[in-house]
Scaffold this motif. Structure first.
Motif, PDB file in Angstrom:
ATOM      1  N   THR A  14       0.847  -1.195   0.000  1.00 44.57           N
ATOM      2  CA  THR A  14       0.000   0.000   0.000  1.00 44.57           C
ATOM      3  C   THR A  14       0.881   1.242   0.000  1.00 44.57           C
ATOM      4  OG1 THR A  14      -0.143   0.131   2.405  1.00 44.57           O
ATOM      5  CG2 THR A  14      -1.861  -1.116   1.313  1.00 44.57           C
ATOM      6  N   GLY A  15       0.339   2.312  -0.560  1.00 50.46           N
ATOM      7  CA  GLY A  15       1.060   3.579  -0.619  1.00 50.46           C
ATOM      8  C   GLY A  15       0.319   4.541  -1.533  1.00 50.46           C
ATOM      9  N   SER A  16       1.064   5.482  -2.112  1.00 47.00           N
ATOM     10  CA  SER A  16       0.416   6.503  -2.943  1.00 47.00           C
ATOM     11  C   SER A  16       0.043   5.927  -4.312  1.00 47.00           C
ATOM     12  CB  SER A  16       1.373   7.679  -3.137  1.00 47.00           C
ATOM     13  OG  SER A  16       2.434   7.250  -3.980  1.00 47.00           O
ATOM     14  N   ASN A  17      -0.816   6.650  -5.043  1.00 43.38           N
ATOM     15  CA  ASN A  17      -1.171   6.230  -6.413  1.00 43.38           C
ATOM     16  C   ASN A  17       0.075   6.145  -7.273  1.00 43.38           C
ATOM     17  OD1 ASN A  17      -3.877   6.172  -5.808  1.00 43.38           O
ATOM     18  ND2 ASN A  17      -4.207   8.328  -6.388  1.00 43.38           N
ATOM     19  N   LEU A  18       0.997   7.083  -7.058  1.00 36.22           N
ATOM     20  CA  LEU A  18       2.227   7.101  -7.852  1.00 36.22           C
ATOM     21  C   LEU A  18       3.035   5.823  -7.627  1.00 36.22           C
ATOM     22  CD1 LEU A  18       4.363   8.675  -9.574  1.00 36.22           C
ATOM     23  CD2 LEU A  18       5.286   9.520  -7.401  1.00 36.22           C
ATOM     24  N   LEU A  19       3.183   5.458  -6.334  1.00 32.17           N
ATOM     25  CA  LEU A  19       3.959   4.253  -5.997  1.00 32.17           C
ATOM     26  C   LEU A  19       3.323   3.015  -6.653  1.00 32.17           C
ATOM     27  CD1 LEU A  19       6.151   2.980  -3.824  1.00 32.17           C
ATOM     28  CD2 LEU A  19       4.050   2.188  -2.775  1.00 32.17           C
ATOM     29  N   ILE A  20       2.013   2.891  -6.511  1.00 32.97           N
ATOM     30  CA  ILE A  20       1.348   1.676  -7.015  1.00 32.97           C
ATOM     31  C   ILE A  20       1.444   1.620  -8.547  1.00 32.97           C
ATOM     32  CG2 ILE A  20      -0.889   0.449  -7.135  1.00 32.97           C
ATOM     33  CD1 ILE A  20       0.589   0.490  -4.310  1.00 32.97           C
ATOM     34  N   ASP A  21       1.277   2.751  -9.186  1.00 32.70           N
ATOM     35  CA  ASP A  21       1.390   2.800 -10.648  1.00 32.70           C
ATOM     36  C   ASP A  21       2.795   2.367 -11.070  1.00 32.70           C
ATOM     37  OD1 ASP A  21       0.472   3.264 -13.153  1.00 32.70           O
ATOM     38  OD2 ASP A  21       0.820   5.443 -13.133  1.00 32.70           O
ATOM     39  N   TYR A  22       3.788   2.880 -10.340  1.00 38.35           N
ATOM     40  CA  TYR A  22       5.181   2.541 -10.648  1.00 38.35           C
ATOM     41  C   TYR A  22       5.402   1.031 -10.476  1.00 38.35           C
ATOM     42  CZ  TYR A  22      10.190   2.121 -10.258  1.00 38.35           C
ATOM     43  OH  TYR A  22      11.482   1.705 -10.446  1.00 38.35           O
ATOM     44  N   ILE A  23       4.862   0.465  -9.388  1.00 42.68           N
ATOM     45  CA  ILE A  23       5.108  -0.967  -9.121  1.00 42.68           C
ATOM     46  C   ILE A  23       4.392  -1.838 -10.151  1.00 42.68           C
ATOM     47  CG2 ILE A  23       4.769  -2.816  -7.419  1.00 42.68           C
ATOM     48  CD1 ILE A  23       5.514  -0.736  -5.309  1.00 42.68           C
TER      49      ILE A  23
END
Ligand SMILES: Cc1ncc(COP(=O)(O)O)c(C=O)c1O
Length: 397
Positions: A259-268
């Motif tokens: 879990t984390g920010s939208n940016l982090l999840i998009d990157y992953i």
């Protein structure tokens, strides 16, 4: 074709494998699989005997909960048994969306991403985040999935002494500049049940512009308000922290998440090879994970029962002279030290009808072998008392 042929592999390979196994046997580190014939929560049948398990991570007893079984069976009936493809091809059903929204809400994070296991979540997250020129500082007692994930990167990896935040500060003050720094720790340590020094790690990360990642496999569903985990327990939100977790422990299912920010999840999503190149979870598993998150949050009676049992066990161990950690978690290690002695105590308890697994190197440091007692809301007070009695009897022999 003769499948019985013992020499079906080249001699060099057969002798390599036998020598390695003989070496493990000589050191008391050989492991074999036990077969469980029947499982009703903490009581299982092995070789026609009933054994009480003190070895499972099913902390809330959800793996055998009727609500979970119904959710799983009903999803299999309506959606089928397999997902047929990876998530980025055609395996990403609306069940994933519902589960990820529930996990993000539960962890009070902007966004969540589900993986096939906690192991694969760590592999995917760490190997996407860190690379050549980066530094990963990883607690020496971190779970093997974190250690393996670090090996997948080209970053410099340093295992810092367990929970030693002064060491981290000293190292960062004196080490050459790295492109990026990732500090990674278990939230609740899997073998000792201790809580990581999260506040301190977070302020170090802020000061040195590093990213903090917490693997909360053992805190999720157990500690914090509504079982939200270690960060909530420490009165912190996920501001800038990457949280990993698993459904395979208190949630009673299977799979991992970040879990984390939208940016982090998009990157992953765009970088994690363990997500991209692995088939999506089956519908039955996604459905029981969703039900598990719902129950873990709302059914406070399970956590209340678990903590009553934890307090009973802690009081009993203290009475017997074993130290217990300040923060109560369902993982209660009895540190014995010597491998052979640890095996002897575990075997004695097995003969008395309790499975308390011996934890040996490389899972723990050499000289720190222990029995790892883990508790579940499915245990009874009588089972706890009987285990304590058996431990006392062993030490009185
Ligand atoms: C701290 C920690 N992280 C990750 C994992 C891996 O999770 P999973 O069993 O879901 O692969 C485990 C347990 O096995 C664990 O203890």
């Amino acid at each position: 074709m003769n499948f019985q042929n013992k020499n079906k592999y080249p001699d060099s390979w057969s002798s390599f494998m036998s020598e390695s196994l003989n070496d493990l046997k000589a050191k008391g580190l050989y492991r074999k699989l036990r077969v469980i014939d029947n499982s009703v929560s903490t009581r299982v049948t092995v070789d026609n005997r009933t054994i009480v398990l003190f070895s499972s991570n099913d902390y809330l007893g959800l793996a055998n909960d009727t609500r979970m079984k119904e959710a799983s069976a009903s999803a299999a009936l309506s959606w089928g048994t397999g997902s047929g493809a990876s998530r980025l091809i055609s395996g990403n059903t609306s069940q994933y969306t519902m589960l990820e929204e529930a996990v993000a809400g539960f962890k009070k994070s902007e966004s969540a991403l589900v993986f096939s296991s906690g192991y694969s979540a760590n592999a995917g997250v760490i190997s996407s985040l860190a690379g050549e020129g980066d530094l990963i500082l990883s607690d020496a007692l971190n779970h093997a999935s974190i250690i393996d994930a670090c090996k997948l990167t080209k970053a410099k990896v340093l295992a810092y002494p367990h929970c030693d935040t002064d060491f981290i500060i000293n190292y960062l003050d004196n080490s050459p500049i790295h492109k990026k720094v990732l500090v990674v720790t278990d939230g609740v340590f899997s073998m000792t049940g201790e809580l990581a020094p999260i506040h301190k790690l977070y302020s170090i990360c802020k000061q040195y512009d590093a990213l903090l990642m917490i693997d909360d496999a053992h805190g999720t569903g157990v500690i914090g308000h509504e079982g939200r985990g270690s960060l909530d327990y420490c009165n912190m939100n996920d501001a800038g922290i990457v949280q990993v977790g698993t459904f395979s422990k208190a949630i009673g299912g299977l799979g991992g998440f970040v879990t984390g920010s939208n940016l982090l999840i998009d990157y992953i999503i765009n970088n994690a090879r363990s997500l991209i190149y692995s088939t999506a979870l089956p519908p039955s598993v996604l459905a029981s994970n969703l039900e598990g998150i719902r129950i873990a949050q709302k059914d406070t009676s399970l956590r209340k029962k678990l903590f009553d049992l934890i307090n009973q066990m802690r009081a009993g161990l203290t009475r017997l002279g074993f130290p217990v950690f300040h923060i109560p978690t369902p993982i209660l290690p009895i540190v014995i030290g010597d491998v052979s002695e640890t095996l002897l105590v575990s075997e004695y308890l097995w003969d008395k009808g309790f499975f308390v697994p011996p934890i040996r190197p490389p899972t723990v440091m050499p000289g720190e072998s222990c029995l790892r007692i883990s508790l579940s809301a499915s245990h009874t007070k009588e089972e706890i008392e009987s285990l304590l009695l058996a431990i006392e009897e062993y030490y009185k022999k």
